[in-house]
Design a protein around this motif. Structure first.
Motif, PDB file in Angstrom:
ATOM      1  N   ALA A   4       0.748  -1.065   0.156  1.00  0.00           N
ATOM      2  CA  ALA A   4       0.137   0.243  -0.180  1.00  0.00           C
ATOM      3  C   ALA A   4       0.896   0.786  -0.366  1.00  0.00           C
ATOM      4  O   ALA A   4       1.523   1.298   1.025  1.00  0.00           O
ATOM      5  CB  ALA A   4      -0.762   0.033   1.182  1.00  0.00           C
ATOM      6  N   THR A   5       0.068   2.307  -1.310  1.00  0.00           N
ATOM      7  CA  THR A   5       0.969   2.865  -0.551  1.00  0.00           C
ATOM      8  C   THR A   5       0.189   4.635  -0.502  1.00  0.00           C
ATOM      9  O   THR A   5      -0.358   4.544  -0.588  1.00  0.00           O
ATOM     10  CB  THR A   5       1.555   3.640  -1.841  1.00  0.00           C
ATOM     11  N   ILE A   6       1.394   5.016   0.777  1.00  0.00           N
ATOM     12  CA  ILE A   6       0.708   5.708   1.556  1.00  0.00           C
ATOM     13  C   ILE A   6       1.005   7.860   1.883  1.00  0.00           C
ATOM     14  O   ILE A   6       2.704   8.036   1.268  1.00  0.00           O
ATOM     15  CB  ILE A   6       1.075   5.547   3.287  1.00  0.00           C
ATOM     16  N   GLU A  21       8.409   6.994   9.464  1.00  0.00           N
ATOM     17  CA  GLU A  21       9.430   6.355   9.784  1.00  0.00           C
ATOM     18  C   GLU A  21       8.828   5.008  10.246  1.00  0.00           C
ATOM     19  O   GLU A  21       9.596   4.019   9.988  1.00  0.00           O
ATOM     20  CB  GLU A  21      10.131   7.172  11.055  1.00  0.00           C
ATOM     21  N   ARG A  22       8.118   5.076  11.179  1.00  0.00           N
ATOM     22  CA  ARG A  22       6.602   4.469  11.893  1.00  0.00           C
ATOM     23  C   ARG A  22       6.759   2.786  10.714  1.00  0.00           C
ATOM     24  O   ARG A  22       7.054   2.482  10.860  1.00  0.00           O
ATOM     25  CB  ARG A  22       6.308   4.747  12.825  1.00  0.00           C
ATOM     26  N   LEU A  23       5.418   4.056  10.169  1.00  0.00           N
ATOM     27  CA  LEU A  23       5.112   3.754   8.720  1.00  0.00           C
ATOM     28  C   LEU A  23       6.232   2.573   7.976  1.00  0.00           C
ATOM     29  O   LEU A  23       5.813   1.194   6.920  1.00  0.00           O
ATOM     30  CB  LEU A  23       4.009   3.651   8.569  1.00  0.00           C
ATOM     31  N   GLY A  24       7.563   3.698   7.492  1.00  0.00           N
ATOM     32  CA  GLY A  24       8.150   2.752   6.476  1.00  0.00           C
ATOM     33  C   GLY A  24       9.057   1.039   7.211  1.00  0.00           C
ATOM     34  O   GLY A  24       9.598   0.323   6.438  1.00  0.00           O
ATOM     35  N   HIS A  25       8.654   1.279   8.397  1.00  0.00           N
ATOM     36  CA  HIS A  25       9.158  -0.367   8.876  1.00  0.00           C
ATOM     37  C   HIS A  25       8.408  -1.659   8.388  1.00  0.00           C
ATOM     38  O   HIS A  25       8.834  -2.824   8.711  1.00  0.00           O
ATOM     39  CB  HIS A  25       9.595  -0.503  10.769  1.00  0.00           C
ATOM     40  N   ALA A  26       7.463  -1.060   8.034  1.00  0.00           N
ATOM     41  CA  ALA A  26       5.937  -2.653   7.511  1.00  0.00           C
ATOM     42  C   ALA A  26       6.557  -2.824   6.283  1.00  0.00           C
ATOM     43  O   ALA A  26       6.568  -1.762   4.981  1.00  0.00           O
ATOM     44  CB  ALA A  26       4.600  -1.174   7.611  1.00  0.00           C
ATOM     45  N   SER A  27       6.831  -4.088   6.286  1.00  0.00           N
ATOM     46  CA  SER A  27       6.961  -4.905   4.747  1.00  0.00           C
ATOM     47  C   SER A  27       5.043  -4.395   4.092  1.00  0.00           C
ATOM     48  O   SER A  27       5.873  -4.232   2.587  1.00  0.00           O
ATOM     49  CB  SER A  27       7.117  -6.241   4.408  1.00  0.00           C
ATOM     50  N   ASP A  28       4.523  -3.960   4.123  1.00  0.00           N
ATOM     51  CA  ASP A  28       3.521  -3.880   3.019  1.00  0.00           C
ATOM     52  C   ASP A  28       2.788  -2.586   3.178  1.00  0.00           C
ATOM     53  O   ASP A  28       1.842  -2.215   2.438  1.00  0.00           O
ATOM     54  CB  ASP A  28       2.493  -4.678   3.521  1.00  0.00           C
TER      55      ASP A  28
END
Length: 109
Positions: A4-6, A21-28
């Motif tokens: 998913a692009t955010i 930064e926090r969301l960048g750690h999620a693989s999806d």
């Protein structure tokens, strides 16, 4: 699996950076941009076409719900999620009417 692009919208750079930064750690998930400037937000979202926009509607300039409305009326609108630190029933109802699909607290993981 498709990512998913955010795109993140908040008037505070520190909040945008921390969320990215926090969301960048999620693989999806993949953060593709962020801004606090209304005109930049609309232009970036039109160009980049993120699948999700996370936005804070409480702003000093009062433009939060207007940004939300403009994003909701794009030809192919992204999914719109409102993030807030201080929830109010009025704001949640207004955000939903303006096009938000979900209303979240910033303090949740």
């Amino acid at each position: 699996m498709t990512q998913a692009t955010i795109y993140i919208v908040d008037e505070h750079e520190s909040v945008r950076s921390a969320l990215a930064e926090r969301l960048g750690h999620a693989s999806d998930l993949r953060v593709i941009g962020h801004s606090g400037e209304p005109a930049v937000v609309i232009a970036d979202v039109r160009k980049e076409k993120p699948s999700i926009v996370l936005l804070e509607v409480k702003r000093k300039d009062g433009m939060g719900l207007e940004i939300l409305r403009q994003l909701a009326t794009l030809p192919i609108p992204p999914r719109l999620a409102v993030l807030t630190s201080y929830p109010t029933e009025w704001e949640e109802e207004a955000a939903t009417r303006a096009g938000a699909e979900i209303y979240l607290l910033k303090d949740i993981d």
